[in-house]
Structure formats: C-alpha cells, structure tokens
Design a protein around this motif. Structure first.
Motif, PDB file in Angstrom:
ATOM      1  N   LEU A   1     -15.161 -60.746  31.913  1.00 47.09           N
ATOM      2  CA  LEU A   1     -15.749 -60.400  30.618  1.00 47.09           C
ATOM      3  C   LEU A   1     -16.187 -58.938  30.596  1.00 47.09           C
ATOM      4  CD1 LEU A   1     -16.832 -61.471  27.820  1.00 47.09           C
ATOM      5  CD2 LEU A   1     -19.002 -61.750  29.013  1.00 47.09           C
ATOM      6  N   GLY A   2     -16.823 -58.486  31.659  1.00 45.76           N
ATOM      7  CA  GLY A   2     -17.248 -57.086  31.744  1.00 45.76           C
ATOM      8  C   GLY A   2     -16.067 -56.132  31.702  1.00 45.76           C
ATOM      9  N   PHE A   3     -15.021 -56.428  32.494  1.00 52.93           N
ATOM     10  CA  PHE A   3     -13.829 -55.577  32.489  1.00 52.93           C
ATOM     11  C   PHE A   3     -13.098 -55.655  31.157  1.00 52.93           C
ATOM     12  CE2 PHE A   3     -13.701 -55.831  37.293  1.00 52.93           C
ATOM     13  CZ  PHE A   3     -14.118 -54.529  37.446  1.00 52.93           C
ATOM     14  N   GLY A   4     -13.041 -56.843  30.567  1.00 56.07           N
ATOM     15  CA  GLY A   4     -12.366 -57.003  29.278  1.00 56.07           C
ATOM     16  C   GLY A   4     -13.064 -56.239  28.171  1.00 56.07           C
ATOM     17  N   TYR A   5     -14.378 -56.271  28.171  1.00 53.97           N
ATOM     18  CA  TYR A   5     -15.099 -55.536  27.133  1.00 53.97           C
ATOM     19  C   TYR A   5     -14.957 -54.035  27.339  1.00 53.97           C
ATOM     20  CZ  TYR A   5     -18.361 -54.663  23.431  1.00 53.97           C
ATOM     21  OH  TYR A   5     -18.920 -54.248  22.259  1.00 53.97           O
ATOM     22  N   ARG A   6     -14.918 -53.602  28.597  1.00 54.60           N
ATOM     23  CA  ARG A   6     -14.702 -52.172  28.866  1.00 54.60           C
ATOM     24  C   ARG A   6     -13.332 -51.752  28.365  1.00 54.60           C
ATOM     25  NH1 ARG A   6     -15.511 -47.539  31.354  1.00 54.60           N
ATOM     26  NH2 ARG A   6     -14.033 -46.704  32.838  1.00 54.60           N
ATOM     27  N   TRP A   7     -12.308 -52.559  28.625  1.00 55.54           N
ATOM     28  CA  TRP A   7     -10.960 -52.261  28.156  1.00 55.54           C
ATOM     29  C   TRP A   7     -10.923 -52.227  26.626  1.00 55.54           C
ATOM     30  CZ3 TRP A   7      -7.684 -55.503  25.333  1.00 55.54           C
ATOM     31  CH2 TRP A   7      -6.402 -55.015  25.152  1.00 55.54           C
ATOM     32  N   TRP A   8     -11.591 -53.190  25.991  1.00 50.83           N
ATOM     33  CA  TRP A   8     -11.631 -53.268  24.530  1.00 50.83           C
ATOM     34  C   TRP A   8     -12.293 -52.027  23.939  1.00 50.83           C
ATOM     35  CZ3 TRP A   8      -9.628 -56.465  20.929  1.00 50.83           C
ATOM     36  CH2 TRP A   8     -10.152 -56.411  19.654  1.00 50.83           C
ATOM     37  N   GLU A   9     -13.416 -51.613  24.545  1.00 46.37           N
ATOM     38  CA  GLU A   9     -14.119 -50.445  24.034  1.00 46.37           C
ATOM     39  C   GLU A   9     -13.290 -49.171  24.236  1.00 46.37           C
ATOM     40  OE1 GLU A   9     -18.143 -48.169  25.127  1.00 46.37           O
ATOM     41  OE2 GLU A   9     -18.376 -50.276  24.561  1.00 46.37           O
ATOM     42  N   GLN A  10     -12.613 -49.045  25.359  1.00 43.17           N
ATOM     43  CA  GLN A  10     -11.758 -47.877  25.589  1.00 43.17           C
ATOM     44  C   GLN A  10     -10.605 -47.839  24.589  1.00 43.17           C
ATOM     45  OE1 GLN A  10     -12.194 -45.291  27.621  1.00 43.17           O
ATOM     46  NE2 GLN A  10     -14.145 -46.188  28.233  1.00 43.17           N
ATOM     47  N   ALA A  11     -10.062 -48.994  24.247  1.00 42.02           N
ATOM     48  CA  ALA A  11      -8.981 -49.039  23.254  1.00 42.02           C
ATOM     49  C   ALA A  11      -9.502 -48.609  21.884  1.00 42.02           C
ATOM     50  CB  ALA A  11      -8.393 -50.443  23.180  1.00 42.02           C
ATOM     51  N   LYS A  12     -10.728 -49.025  21.532  1.00 37.42           N
ATOM     52  CA  LYS A  12     -11.307 -48.611  20.253  1.00 37.42           C
ATOM     53  C   LYS A  12     -11.594 -47.110  20.238  1.00 37.42           C
ATOM     54  CE  LYS A  12     -14.827 -51.092  19.277  1.00 37.42           C
ATOM     55  NZ  LYS A  12     -15.911 -52.031  18.967  1.00 37.42           N
ATOM     56  N   ILE A  13     -12.029 -46.563  21.370  1.00 40.32           N
ATOM     57  CA  ILE A  13     -12.313 -45.129  21.444  1.00 40.32           C
ATOM     58  C   ILE A  13     -11.020 -44.334  21.301  1.00 40.32           C
ATOM     59  CG2 ILE A  13     -13.078 -43.293  23.014  1.00 40.32           C
ATOM     60  CD1 ILE A  13     -15.198 -45.249  24.036  1.00 40.32           C
ATOM     61  N   ARG A  14      -9.938 -44.810  21.907  1.00 41.34           N
ATOM     62  CA  ARG A  14      -8.650 -44.126  21.772  1.00 41.34           C
ATOM     63  C   ARG A  14      -8.160 -44.110  20.334  1.00 41.34           C
ATOM     64  NH1 ARG A  14      -6.202 -47.560  25.544  1.00 41.34           N
ATOM     65  NH2 ARG A  14      -7.446 -47.266  27.392  1.00 41.34           N
ATOM     66  N   LYS A  15      -8.558 -45.115  19.563  1.00 43.41           N
ATOM     67  CA  LYS A  15      -8.145 -45.175  18.156  1.00 43.41           C
ATOM     68  C   LYS A  15      -9.035 -44.321  17.264  1.00 43.41           C
ATOM     69  CE  LYS A  15      -6.014 -49.716  18.285  1.00 43.41           C
ATOM     70  NZ  LYS A  15      -6.060 -51.082  17.785  1.00 43.41           N
ATOM     71  N   GLY A  16     -10.094 -43.725  17.817  1.00 40.02           N
ATOM     72  CA  GLY A  16     -10.912 -42.822  17.036  1.00 40.02           C
ATOM     73  C   GLY A  16     -12.330 -43.278  16.779  1.00 40.02           C
ATOM     74  N   ALA A  17     -12.718 -44.446  17.223  1.00 46.02           N
ATOM     75  CA  ALA A  17     -14.088 -44.908  17.006  1.00 46.02           C
ATOM     76  C   ALA A  17     -15.022 -44.208  17.990  1.00 46.02           C
ATOM     77  CB  ALA A  17     -14.174 -46.420  17.194  1.00 46.02           C
TER      78      ALA A  17
END
Length: 105
Positions: free
Chosen positions: A19-35
C-alpha cells in the motif's frame, strides 16, 4: 507449528508495504501529469503504512522461520528503531500542523 495469526500478521505487513509503495507510485504518476505534490499527507499515506508493514514483518518473520537467537535479537532491535522513527515522525508532523494553523491576531 505455525498458526493462522502468525500468517495473518505477515500478510497484513505485506499489504501495508505494498500500500505504501502503491500510493507512492500513484502520487508520482499524478506529479508527472502536472499535479502539485501534497506535502501534508505524504507521511500518512506513504511512510506510515510502509513503516508499520516493515515493523510487522520484522517482528514475525524471524520467529516463523526459526532463525537463531542472534538474528531474532537484531530483528527485534530493528523493530524498536522502526517504532521510534515512526513516533518521532508523527511528533514532527503534529508540531508542523499545530504551527501552521490559522493565527489569532
């Protein structure tokens, strides 16, 4: 003999780490999209589940595999370090939140 509760703690620890790694991956993907990164929730959503999961795994796995006493003691010491680290980070986060609240002027 391994019991159900031993395995359930290990499975819960693995799920928390994932869960911790998945949320980190999710947040990095959102940051790459501009958030913009959400700094306030980072600890609770990424590091807290990761530290809790690692603590659960380090506490149970050496006992379950029948590791020698020295290995079990090192694992227990590492678990204490993880608990202290998580507690310190929680205190720092609480102080930051208390200090960043609206000021009464």
């Amino acid at each position: 003999m391994l019991r159900f509760m031993d395995w359930s703690v290990v499975v819960m620890g693995c799920l928390l780490v994932l869960l911790g790694f998945g949320y980190r991956w999710w947040e990095q993907a959102k940051i790459r999209k501009g958030a913009s990164p959400r700094q306030g929730v980072r600890f609770y959503s990424i590091w807290f589940p990761l530290l809790m999961g690692l603590g659960m795994l380090v506490a149970k796995v050496p006992h379950m595999v029948g590791a020698p006493f020295a290995v079990v003691m090192v694992a227990d010491s590492l678990n204490v370090v993880l608990v202290v680290t998580a507690a310190l980070v929680l205190v720092v986060q609480a102080r930051r939140r208390a200090g960043s609240g609206p000021s009464a002027e």
